[in-house]
Design an enzyme around this catalytic site. Sequence first.
Site, PDB file in Angstrom:
ATOM      1  N   ALA A  60       7.822   3.264   0.411  1.00 25.84           N
ATOM      2  CA  ALA A  60       7.653   4.260  -0.650  1.00 25.84           C
ATOM      3  C   ALA A  60       7.778   5.660  -0.055  1.00 25.84           C
ATOM      4  O   ALA A  60       7.487   5.868   1.121  1.00 25.84           O
ATOM      5  CB  ALA A  60       6.288   4.088  -1.287  1.00 25.84           C
ATOM      6  N   GLY A 100       7.034  -0.559   1.543  1.00 29.96           N
ATOM      7  CA  GLY A 100       7.789  -0.928   0.348  1.00 29.96           C
ATOM      8  C   GLY A 100       9.190  -1.429   0.676  1.00 29.96           C
ATOM      9  O   GLY A 100       9.758  -2.220  -0.093  1.00 29.96           O
ATOM     10  N   GLU A 103       8.697  -4.914   1.297  1.00 27.60           N
ATOM     11  CA  GLU A 103       8.348  -5.568   0.017  1.00 27.60           C
ATOM     12  C   GLU A 103       9.599  -5.800  -0.836  1.00 27.60           C
ATOM     13  O   GLU A 103       9.732  -6.824  -1.503  1.00 27.60           O
ATOM     14  CB  GLU A 103       7.315  -4.721  -0.733  1.00 27.60           C
ATOM     15  CG  GLU A 103       5.953  -4.762  -0.028  1.00 27.60           C
ATOM     16  CD  GLU A 103       4.938  -3.807  -0.640  1.00 27.60           C
ATOM     17  OE1 GLU A 103       5.214  -2.595  -0.672  1.00 27.60           O
ATOM     18  OE2 GLU A 103       3.885  -4.283  -1.093  1.00 27.60           O
ATOM     19  N   GLU A 123       0.984   0.075   5.568  1.00 28.78           N
ATOM     20  CA  GLU A 123       0.263   0.885   4.577  1.00 28.78           C
ATOM     21  C   GLU A 123      -1.182   1.162   4.984  1.00 28.78           C
ATOM     22  O   GLU A 123      -1.730   2.226   4.707  1.00 28.78           O
ATOM     23  CB  GLU A 123       0.291   0.184   3.208  1.00 28.78           C
ATOM     24  CG  GLU A 123       1.618   0.271   2.476  1.00 28.78           C
ATOM     25  CD  GLU A 123       2.624  -0.807   2.866  1.00 28.78           C
ATOM     26  OE1 GLU A 123       2.428  -1.463   3.916  1.00 28.78           O
ATOM     27  OE2 GLU A 123       3.608  -0.992   2.140  1.00 28.78           O
TER      28      GLU A 123
END
Length: 558
Positions: A60, A100, A103, A123
Site C-alpha cells: 500500500a 499489499g 497480498e 506491516e
Amino acid sequence: MANYSVRNQVAIISLCSPPVNALSSDVRRGILDSLKKAEQDVKVAAIVICGEGRTFCVGADITEFKSEFKTFPNLFELVDILESSPKPIVAAIHGHAFGGGLEVALACHYRVALSSAKLALPEVKLGILPGAGGTQRLPRLIGIDSSMQWIAFGDEYSAQIAANIGIIDRIFPSNADILESAVQYAQSIIGKSLINRRVSKLPVKDASKVSHIMEKYKQIVGKKSRGAIAPMVCLEAIKHAALLPYVEGMKKERMGIEALMGSDQSKSLIYMFFAERQVRNWTIPGTGINSKNTKPIKVEKVAVIGLGTMGRGIVLSLLKAGIKHVSVMELNKTARENGLLFIKNILEGYAARGTISETQKRSMVDALKPVSNFEMLKDTDLVIEAVFESMSIKKDIFAKLGQVCKPSAVLATNTSALDVDEIAMVTPKPKQVVGMHFFAPAHVMKLLENVRGSKSSPQVIATAMNMGQRMGKVTVLVGNCHGFVGNRMFRHYTVETDFMLEEGAYPEQVDTVLKKFGFAMGRYQVGDLSGNDIGYRMRTKFEMTNKQQPPGAPERER
Ligand SMILES: CCCCCCCCCCCCC[C@H](O)CC(=O)SCCNC(=O)CCNC(=O)[C@H](O)C(C)(C)COP(=O)(O)OP(=O)(O)OC[C@H]1O[C@@H](n2cnc3c(N)ncnc32)[C@H](O)[C@@H]1OP(=O)(O)O
Ligand SMILES: NC(=O)c1ccc[n+]([C@@H]2O[C@H](COP(=O)([O-])OP(=O)(O)OC[C@H]3O[C@@H](n4cnc5c(N)ncnc54)[C@H](O)[C@@H]3O)[C@@H](O)[C@H]2O)c1
C-alpha cells in the site's frame, strides 16, 4: 497507474508507479480497469501481473493511508476481485513483493519469481497488520505456524525460501527476464482448472494445532516485541484464519487493522519510516552543498584503530558491508587478541544461524588485517579511530595519521563528545577529518551520527554518509558540539535516572521500570554495556564529578 498489453493470448498488467510501485488509488484503479479489459477480451486466456522498473510492488502507498479507504477499489476489495477472476492470473515477482504487494500476489492464482526477489508482510513494522487478506490467505497456503513467523515479525524472506514452503510456484534465475518467463509460464497453465488455485478457498493445514502454536508465539512476541500492540493483534487475526471461514476471518482482520491504524504506535512507526529515509538527503546549511550534488570517494581499504567495545563492532559492521580489506590496530596485546576472537566468534554465530554462508564467513575473516604500525596504513582510504576518550591520545593518533596517510584518505573519529575541530587541527589537512559516531554495540545498533567539523570537506562528508549506508546504518549528519545529538538527548535521561539512585532506588529497579515501559534495555544496562568510564570522562571534562555535593544539588554544581 497500470499499463495494459496483450502478447500471445496473455494479457499483461504492469504496475507503473516509480520508484517502488506502491499501490496508490491510481494504481489500484489501473489494475481493476486492466483486469476488466482482459476478462472481456476473448483472445485473452491468461493474465500476468508484473511491476515496471526495479521492483514488483512494495505494498500500500503509505503516504495515502489517511485517504486509502475512501476510493474504490481499496486494497481488500481489489484482492477478492482478482482472486475471483475466471481467467488464471500469474504474479510475476522481481525485486520486492512486500505488504499489499504480496497480498495481491497471494490473490493471484499462480506466483513466479526471480531467485533474487524478496518477499515479506512487514506491516507490523508500521504498527499495523496485513489488511488485504494477508492474515487469512497466507495461513491457507503455508500454515498457521509459518504465517505467525512471517506476519508477527515482518521479516523478509528470499524467493527460494518462499518456494520451499509453497508460496512461489516457480523460480527463475536472477538474470532471467521476469516478464518473458512469466508469460511463458502463463501459457503453460491455460485451460487448467482454478479450483485449487484460489487460496481463500483452501483449508488451513495445521488448524487443529492453533491453540498450541498461538501460545508459543505469544511467548516469543512477548519477549521480542515487548510493549508493541500490533504483533499480538496479528497473532489474533491469524488464529481466526484457523477457526473461521474466509469471509468471517476477513471481518476480524478488518477489525484488527481498524484498531491499529491511527494508533500512537503506528503513527510513530510510520513517522520513523519516512524520517529514516529523509536523513539520507543531507545538506550543509547555507551552502547549497548536498547529497545530490556531492560524490563520495571510492572506499576499498578501511582501518580501525582500537579494538575495544566500539572498535570490534565497527570492524564487524565493515565486514558485513562487504569491505574486503579491514586493517585493525590495537596497542594492547590482550585487547587485540580478545577483540579478534570476539569478531571471529560473532562471524561463526552468523554462519551457524545461516545469516551468512561459510564462504562469506571465510572471506570476512580473510579481510581482517591486523597491523602494528602507522606506516602500514599509508594506502588506506578511510581510517576510523576508536581509542580511549582522551583528547591527547586522539591528537597523537591523528597527527601520525596526517603524516602517513595518503592525501585523499578520510580520517574519522568515533569520539562520543570531543571537539572534532580540535582533533582535525593537528593534521595537515583538517578538511579530511570527520566524526563517525557509532553506538554500542556498533554491529547491532542502526544509528550512525556523522559529525561535520567546520573544515570537513563535502566529499569527506559524502564518503562518511555513503559508508554508513553501505553498512546498513540509519546515517544522520549532525553538527560539531559537545555530545552531538544522541548523547545530548541521552544525557537528560541519565541525569534523571541518577537522581533516582540518589533518592534510594537500585539500578536494577530503575531498569525494570524502563523495560516494562518498552525500552529495549535499562539505562544502567546500557552503562554496563558501553563502559561507565565514558560518561565519567565526559562529566570530568565539565567538572561535574565533585563528590562533596549533597543529593539533589543541581546537576551543574556537581
Ligand atoms: C482509520 C481507520 C481506517 C480503517 C480502514 C481499514 C481498511 C484497511 C485497508 C488497508 C489495506 C492495506 C493493507 C496492506 O497490508 C498495508 C500495506 O501494504 S502497508 C505497506 C507495507 N510495505 C512496507 O512496509 C514496505 C515499505 N518499504 C520498504 O521497506 C522499502 O522501501 C523496501 C521495499 C525494502 C525497498 O527499500 P529500498 O530499495 O532501500 O528503497 P527505499 O526504502 O529507499 O524506498 C524508495 C522510495 O520509496 C518510498 N516508499 C517505499 N515504500 C513505500 C510505500 N509502501 N509507500 C509509499 N512510499 C514508499 C520511500 O519512502 C522512498 O522514497 P524517497 O525517500 O526516495 O522519497
Ligand atoms: N562505549 C560506547 O558506548 C561508545 C559509544 C560511542 C562512542 N564511543 C567512543 O569510542 C571510543 C572508544 O570507546 P570504547 O568504549 O571502545 O573504549 P575501550 O576502552 O573499550 O577501547 C579502546 C581501545 O583502544 C585501545 N587503544 C588506546 N590507545 C591506542 C592507540 N594509541 N592505538 C591503538 N589502540 C589504542 C585500547 O587498548 C582499548 O582496547 C571513545 O572515543 C568513546 O568515547 C564509545
